[in-house]
Design a protein around this motif. Structure first.
Motif, PDB file in Angstrom:
ATOM      1  N   LEU A 257       0.836  -1.497   0.019  1.00  0.00           N
ATOM      2  CA  LEU A 257       0.123   0.174  -0.094  1.00  0.00           C
ATOM      3  C   LEU A 257       0.845   1.305   0.032  1.00  0.00           C
ATOM      4  O   LEU A 257       0.324   2.256   0.050  1.00  0.00           O
ATOM      5  CB  LEU A 257      -0.905   0.179   1.228  1.00  0.00           C
ATOM      6  CG  LEU A 257      -1.884  -1.029   1.273  1.00  0.00           C
ATOM      7  CD1 LEU A 257      -2.682  -1.065   2.530  1.00  0.00           C
ATOM      8  CD2 LEU A 257      -2.832  -1.285   0.127  1.00  0.00           C
ATOM      9  N   PRO A 312      -7.942  -3.661   1.976  1.00  0.00           N
ATOM     10  CA  PRO A 312      -7.676  -2.505   0.904  1.00  0.00           C
ATOM     11  C   PRO A 312      -6.694  -3.133  -0.299  1.00  0.00           C
ATOM     12  O   PRO A 312      -6.593  -2.464  -1.222  1.00  0.00           O
ATOM     13  CB  PRO A 312      -6.484  -1.673   1.500  1.00  0.00           C
ATOM     14  CG  PRO A 312      -6.889  -2.075   3.160  1.00  0.00           C
ATOM     15  CD  PRO A 312      -7.343  -3.266   3.268  1.00  0.00           C
ATOM     16  N   TYR A 319      -4.890   6.918  -0.579  1.00  0.00           N
ATOM     17  CA  TYR A 319      -3.904   6.697   0.197  1.00  0.00           C
ATOM     18  C   TYR A 319      -4.500   7.148   1.601  1.00  0.00           C
ATOM     19  O   TYR A 319      -4.372   6.413   2.703  1.00  0.00           O
ATOM     20  CB  TYR A 319      -2.849   7.637  -0.119  1.00  0.00           C
ATOM     21  CG  TYR A 319      -1.613   7.634   0.942  1.00  0.00           C
ATOM     22  CD1 TYR A 319      -0.682   6.619   0.823  1.00  0.00           C
ATOM     23  CD2 TYR A 319      -1.710   8.453   1.881  1.00  0.00           C
ATOM     24  CE1 TYR A 319       0.166   6.603   1.857  1.00  0.00           C
ATOM     25  CE2 TYR A 319      -0.555   8.609   3.094  1.00  0.00           C
ATOM     26  CZ  TYR A 319       0.542   7.483   2.786  1.00  0.00           C
ATOM     27  OH  TYR A 319       1.402   7.461   3.782  1.00  0.00           O
ATOM     28  N   ASN A 322      -6.745   4.329   3.281  1.00  0.00           N
ATOM     29  CA  ASN A 322      -5.830   3.389   3.539  1.00  0.00           C
ATOM     30  C   ASN A 322      -5.375   3.482   4.922  1.00  0.00           C
ATOM     31  O   ASN A 322      -5.452   2.708   5.855  1.00  0.00           O
ATOM     32  CB  ASN A 322      -4.833   3.160   2.431  1.00  0.00           C
ATOM     33  CG  ASN A 322      -5.348   2.244   1.360  1.00  0.00           C
ATOM     34  OD1 ASN A 322      -6.178   1.480   1.389  1.00  0.00           O
ATOM     35  ND2 ASN A 322      -4.597   2.311   0.244  1.00  0.00           N
ATOM     36  N   TYR A 325      -8.301   3.648   7.736  1.00  0.00           N
ATOM     37  CA  TYR A 325      -8.685   2.425   7.858  1.00  0.00           C
ATOM     38  C   TYR A 325      -7.705   1.566   8.657  1.00  0.00           C
ATOM     39  O   TYR A 325      -8.282   0.896   9.588  1.00  0.00           O
ATOM     40  CB  TYR A 325      -8.974   1.774   6.495  1.00  0.00           C
ATOM     41  CG  TYR A 325      -9.461   0.319   6.208  1.00  0.00           C
ATOM     42  CD1 TYR A 325     -10.799  -0.231   6.476  1.00  0.00           C
ATOM     43  CD2 TYR A 325      -8.404  -0.748   6.455  1.00  0.00           C
ATOM     44  CE1 TYR A 325     -11.149  -1.411   6.533  1.00  0.00           C
ATOM     45  CE2 TYR A 325      -8.827  -2.156   6.320  1.00  0.00           C
ATOM     46  CZ  TYR A 325     -10.094  -2.403   6.507  1.00  0.00           C
ATOM     47  OH  TYR A 325     -10.811  -3.625   6.781  1.00  0.00           O
TER      48      TYR A 325
END
Length: 431
Positions: A257, A312, A319, A322, A325
């Motif tokens: 990520l 994700p 971004y 993410n 979260y």
């Protein structure tokens, strides 16, 4: 001693134990953070860092049953004091060596192993002593306070260590560790480890079972207590499958990520914040009526959170989404972790016979620690070969199946016979 005097003394133990745990754990957290960065800065090698980690884990895995045997057969207070002194001497020895010859990797590895051993003896003996220090009505509060202290240290230690690293020498980190151990020792020396005991003190002249025989007795006791055996077995499985989170979180967040290091630090810190929130909750709420059932549900929640770590990777988030979260996910994970451990800890304090308590905690620590390196190795390999979302989902499903089987309805009813009556099914659904 009158009952009122015992309760007053137990109140003293409650707060003294918490302060002692906070100070010693904080010192250890600052030291562990500093020494880890020092090893990486000195060598630039992940292998050297791993060896230092193994130096901490391996001795605990091998010697935990011995610590449990000692806690059951010798003076708990003497063991607590001796283990703190051992930690002081180990870090003091590394400090002296550093001042004479400078720090070296072999010296760091040796000190890490010794500190780990003495810390493990201290921790297991304390775990076996909580019910002797605190009255039964406040064991949950004591467990909540204890976990709060650990969480605060886990949050504050790296912050202080990060602020100090690069500005002071490693000797300052060693001095902080020594000072923390010394203060904890001074507090623990004032505690009465026989305040609440149902077992007659063993005289020094009274023959004790050999180490091997004593450990065999501990294993035999576990086998005859089905509910405690289920708890120990489930804990081993938990540690193994949640290695998928410990390895997967940095791999998914940073590698896949592309979360920045500063933001990832906040994400990791949320685990400790969640644990702190959960600990405070248990320190103020009424005692859990059915701890095993409560913990089962918390494990299932943790299993779902583990699967959610892969979300994700399946859906494309921004971004910021993410990061937000993962922060919420780790906060919930930390809180649910406490919801698993605290009720089970209370149950073991009350249901394990006092003369076997140390060995049961020793066996639990040994088996749980043994699963960590194995889990790290297996899931490290899996994340390199299999899409990460499949790994976390598979681990989650395995953990759900394990929990549903190990803590099935018959086991819960055996732990709480009242649930086996005609209205048991209703209670089982609502508690």
């Amino acid at each position: 001693m009158s009952e009122a005097a015992k309760l007053k003394r137990a109140s003293y133990h409650l707060y003294t134990f918490t302060i002692s745990k906070l100070i010693s754990t904080f010192g250890s957290s600052v030291y562990a953070f500093g020494i880890s960065l020092y090893v990486l800065a000195l060598t630039g090698s992940a292998a050297s860092f791993a060896i230092n980690l193994i130096s901490s884990i391996l001795p605990r895995t091998i010697l935990a049953p011995l610590a449990g045997y000692a806690a059951d057969n010798y003076s708990k207070k003497k063991l607590i004091i001796a283990s703190q002194l051992g930690g002081i001497l180990s870090v003091g020895g590394l400090l002296g060596y550093s001042m004479i010859a400078g720090l070296s990797l072999p010296a760091i590895y040796a000190a890490t192993a010794l500190v780990s051993i003495f810390s493990m003896f201290n921790g297991i003996t304390f775990s076996a002593s909580i019910a002797n220090l605190i009255d039964s009505n406040r064991i949950q509060k004591a467990m909540g306070f204890n976990q709060s202290a650990v969480s605060l240290a886990a949050i504050g230690g790296p912050v202080i260590g990060g602020a100090l690293f690069g500005f002071v020498s490693m000797n300052v980190f060693l001095v902080i560790e020594i000072a923390a151990y010394f203060i904890a020792l001074s507090l623990e020396a004032t505690m009465n480890f026989k305040l609440f005991t149902a077992v007659e003190a063993k005289s020094e002249e009274q023959p004790k079972p050999s180490v091997i025989q004593g450990m065999k007795e501990g294993v035999a006791y576990l086998r005859t207590n089905r509910v405690i055996m289920v708890i120990v077995t489930t804990a081993i499985g938990l540690n193994f499958f949640f290695s998928a989170l410990m390895i997967g979180l940095p791999f998914i967040a940073v590698q896949q990520l592309k979360v920045e290091s500063a933001h990832f630090g906040v994400i990791e810190a949320m685990i400790a914040v969640g644990m702190l929130a959960g600990s405070i909750y248990f320190s103020v709420r009424k005692e859990v009526k059915f701890p095993l059932l409560f913990s089962k549900r918390a494990i299932l929640v943790m299993s779902v959170l583990l699967a959610a770590l892969g979300l994700p990777l399946i859906f494309e988030f921004s971004y910021n989404l993410n990061v937000g979260y993962l922060i919420i996910l780790m906060l919930a994970f930390g809180a649910s972790n406490v919801c698993v451990n605290t009720p089970i800890g209370i149950m073991m304090q009350k249901d394990v016979d006092e003369e076997y308590r140390g060995r049961v905690f020793g066996i639990l620590e040994s088996m749980a620690m043994a699963m960590m390196p194995l889990g790290y190795l297996l899931f490290g390999l899996l994340y390199d070969q299999v899409p990460a979302e499949y790994v976390v989902l598979g681990s989650s499903l395995c953990l759900i199946v394990l929990t549903a089987y190990m803590i099935r309805t018959s086991v819960i009813k055996e732990a709480y016979p009242a649930l086996g009556n005609s209205s048991g099914s209703v209670i089982l659904q609502k508690q």
